[in-house]
Design an enzyme around this catalytic site. Structure first.
Site, short mmCIF file in Angstrom:
data_model
loop_
_atom_site.label_atom_id
_atom_site.label_comp_id
_atom_site.label_asym_id
_atom_site.label_seq_id
_atom_site.Cartn_x
_atom_site.Cartn_y
_atom_site.Cartn_z
N HIS A 122 113.45 -71.21 -6.55
CA HIS A 122 112.49 -71.58 -7.58
C HIS A 122 111.15 -70.97 -7.19
CE1 HIS A 122 115.20 -75.26 -8.42
NE2 HIS A 122 115.43 -74.33 -9.34
N GLU A 125 107.87 -72.83 -5.66
CA GLU A 125 108.02 -73.66 -4.47
C GLU A 125 107.68 -72.80 -3.25
OE1 GLU A 125 111.91 -75.44 -4.78
OE2 GLU A 125 111.47 -76.24 -6.78
N HIS A 217 113.44 -75.88 -0.36
CA HIS A 217 112.74 -76.13 -1.62
C HIS A 217 111.57 -77.07 -1.38
CE1 HIS A 217 115.79 -74.57 -4.61
NE2 HIS A 217 116.52 -74.59 -3.50
N GLU A 282 114.74 -80.47 0.42
CA GLU A 282 113.45 -80.69 -0.25
C GLU A 282 112.44 -81.12 0.81
OE1 GLU A 282 113.00 -80.07 -3.39
OE2 GLU A 282 115.07 -79.88 -4.10
#
Length: 400
Positions: A122, A125, A217, A282
Site C-alpha cells: 500500500h 504506508e 504495513h 501492522e
C-alpha cells in the site's frame, strides 16, 4: 573563538528560518527542528572559525536520505529499472530483474534461514519503506553484514509517489492468481510480477531452508493493539508456533490474528503457494514520507537487523508474547443491499456488545457474540471485497 559578526549571524538565522518554513509542509516538526539546529551548528563551526575559508554548510542526513529514497522509487518501473550487482566484502547486493526487488547473498552462510521482506504494497504506508531503505543503505556501506539471503520488495511505486493506498485496485487483494480477474487495473500486472519474482527467489533456496516472509504495513485506523500481525492460512489448521510468537514479540507485536481460510493477500500467497512462514505485520499508523516518528518502529527494525546479523530467530530478545486471536469470519460485501453497521470511528479490537448488529449480508443480520471484535473495518469497498475480520481471543467460548 567564533568570529561571525552580527549581520552575518542575522542573515544565517533568516536563511535557515525561511528554509524551515518552506519545507514545513513536507517534513515533521521534529525532523525540521533537528535540521535547523544541526544546520546552524554546522554553519557556525564551518563559517565562523578564525582563519577558516567560508564554505556551504552540510545538509543533515534526513534530507539526502529522503531525496535518495524518492529518487529510487521513481526508478521502479520497466523503463528506468536496471538490474545490477554490487560486490561487497562479505557478499553481493543484487538489483534483480524484477523492478523493486533487491537481494543480498552472503558469500558464506551457515544459516538455513531465507527471508523476504516486502514494503509499500500500500503506497501510503511509508514507515516500513523508510526502515527498509535505511537497512539497505547500511548493508551497502557494510555497517550491517547479513548472514542470510534476504530479499527486499518495494511493492507499489506509483502509489508511493502519489501518496495513496492504491491507484485503481487494492494490490493486497490481487495475489494467489486473483490478478487474472482484474486485468483492467495496473495493480494486476504488478501483482503478477511480484508473485513471479518471489517464486523465483524461494525456488533458488534449498528444500531444507526455513522460508520466511514479512509483509510490513501501517494501519489506516486506530487500534487497541498498536502493533498486530495477521498469520495467513497454511493449508490446514495449525497453531501459532514458538518461533512465530518469538519473532512477533521481538517486533513489539501485541496481537496475532490466526486466519482459517486462504486469502488473496501477499502474505497469503507466500504461505499457501510457496510454503513460507508469513505474516502481514501492522506496525503503527499511516503517515506521509518524512513525517514518521521512526522511534515507534524501532523494535521491528532492530528485530530485522538482529536476524540479518545472526541468521537466527531463536536468539531474539525475549519480549511479552502476543495475544492470539482466531478469525471467526471474514466479512464480505456480498450483495447490492449489503449494509455495515460498525461506526466510522471504531478502533480495531474494540469489544462488541453481545447481540450487536455487525452487518446485513445476503443471509441476514450478523450479530456479535461475547468477546468478539472487528479488525480492518472498511465498508467503503466494492462488492465482493472484505469489509472486516470478526475476531475472538483464543480460549474464549462464544455464548450462542
Amino acid at each position: 573563538m567564533l568570529s561571525m559578526k552580527k549581520p552575518a549571524m542575522l542573515s544565517l538565522y533568516a536563511a535557515l528560518t525561511i528554509t524551515f518554513i518552506r519545507e514545513l509542509k513536507e517534513y515533521s516538526i521534529f525532523s525540521l527542528c533537528k535540521w535547523w539546529i544541526v544546520s546552524l551548528t554546522n554553519s557556525l563551526l564551518s563559517n565562523g572559525l578564525n582563519g577558516k575559508k567560508r564554505r556551504p554548510f552540510n545538509w543533515p542526513r534526513i534530507f539526502s536520505f529522503m531525496d535518495d529514497l524518492i529518487s529510487f522509487i521513481e526508478t521502479i518501473n520497466k523503463e528506468k529499472w536496471k538490474s545490477e550487482e554490487v560486490s561487497l566484502e562479505t557478499g553481493k547486493l543484487l538489483y534483480k530483474n524484477t523492478p523493486g526487488f533487491i537481494e543480498y547473498i552472503p558469500h558464506h552462510s551457515d544459516s538455513a534461514l531465507i527471508m523476504a521482506i516486502s514494503v509499500g504494497i500500500h503506497g501510503n504506508e511509508t514507515a516500513p519503506i523508510e526502515i527498509v531503505w535505511d537497512i539497505i543503505q547500511k548493508i551497502k556501506s557494510q555497517r550491517i553484514l547479513p548472514k542470510i539471503r534476504i530479499l527486499f520488495i518495494f511493492g507499489h511505486p506509483q502509489a508511493m509517489l502519489a501518496g495513496k493506498r492504491f491507484l485503481g485496485f487494492n494490490l493486497n487483494r490481487l495475489f494467489s492468481g486473483n490478478h487474472k480477474n482484474f486485468k483492467e487495473y495496473l495493480e494486476s500486472e504488478r501483482a503478477q510480477e511480484i508473485e513471479e519474482g518471489l517464486t523465483r527467489f524461494f525456488s533458488e533456496a534449498n528444500e531444507s531452508s526455513s522460508r520466511w516472509h514479512l509483509d510490513l504495513h501501517t494501519a489506516i485506523r486506530g487500534s487497541h493493539h498498536q502493533r498486530f500481525a495477521v498469520r495467513p492460512y497454511y493449508g490446514r489448521d495449525l497453531d501459532v508456533d514458538q518461533t512465530e510468537l518469538q519473532i512477533c514479540a521481538a517486533m513489539g507485536v501485541e496481537a496475532i490474528l490466526k486466519t482459517i481460510s486462504p486469502a488473496t493477500t501477499f502474505a497469503g500467497f507466500s504461505a499457501t503457494h510457496l510454503k513460507a512462514k508469513s505474516f502481514t505485520v501492522e506496525l503503527g499508523s499511516v503517515a506521509p514520507f518524512g513525517k514518521n516518528d521512526l522511534s515507534c518502529f524501532a523494535m521491528a527494525k532492530n528485530t530485522i537487523i538482529h536476524i540479518l546479523k545472526t541468521g537466527l530467530i531463536h536468539e531474539l530478545p525475549q519480549e511479552t508474547k502476543p495475544l492470539v486471536y482466531d478469525v471467526k469470519k471474514e466479512l464480505i460485501n456480498d450483495h447490492d443491499d449489503y449494509e455495515f453497521y460498525i461506526a466510522d470511528d471504531y478502533l480495531n479490537f474494540t469489544p462488541l456488545t453481545q447481540g450487536q448488529a455487525i452487518e446485513k449480508n445476503k443471509e441476514g443480520i450478523l450479530e456479535a457474540k461475547k468477546n468478539q471484535s472487528i479488525v480492518f473495518p472498511n465498508p467503503h469497498v466494492p462488492q465482493g471485497q472484505r469489509t472486516g475480520l470478526l475476531v475472538q481471543p483464543q480460549g474464549h467460548i462464544p455464548d450462542c
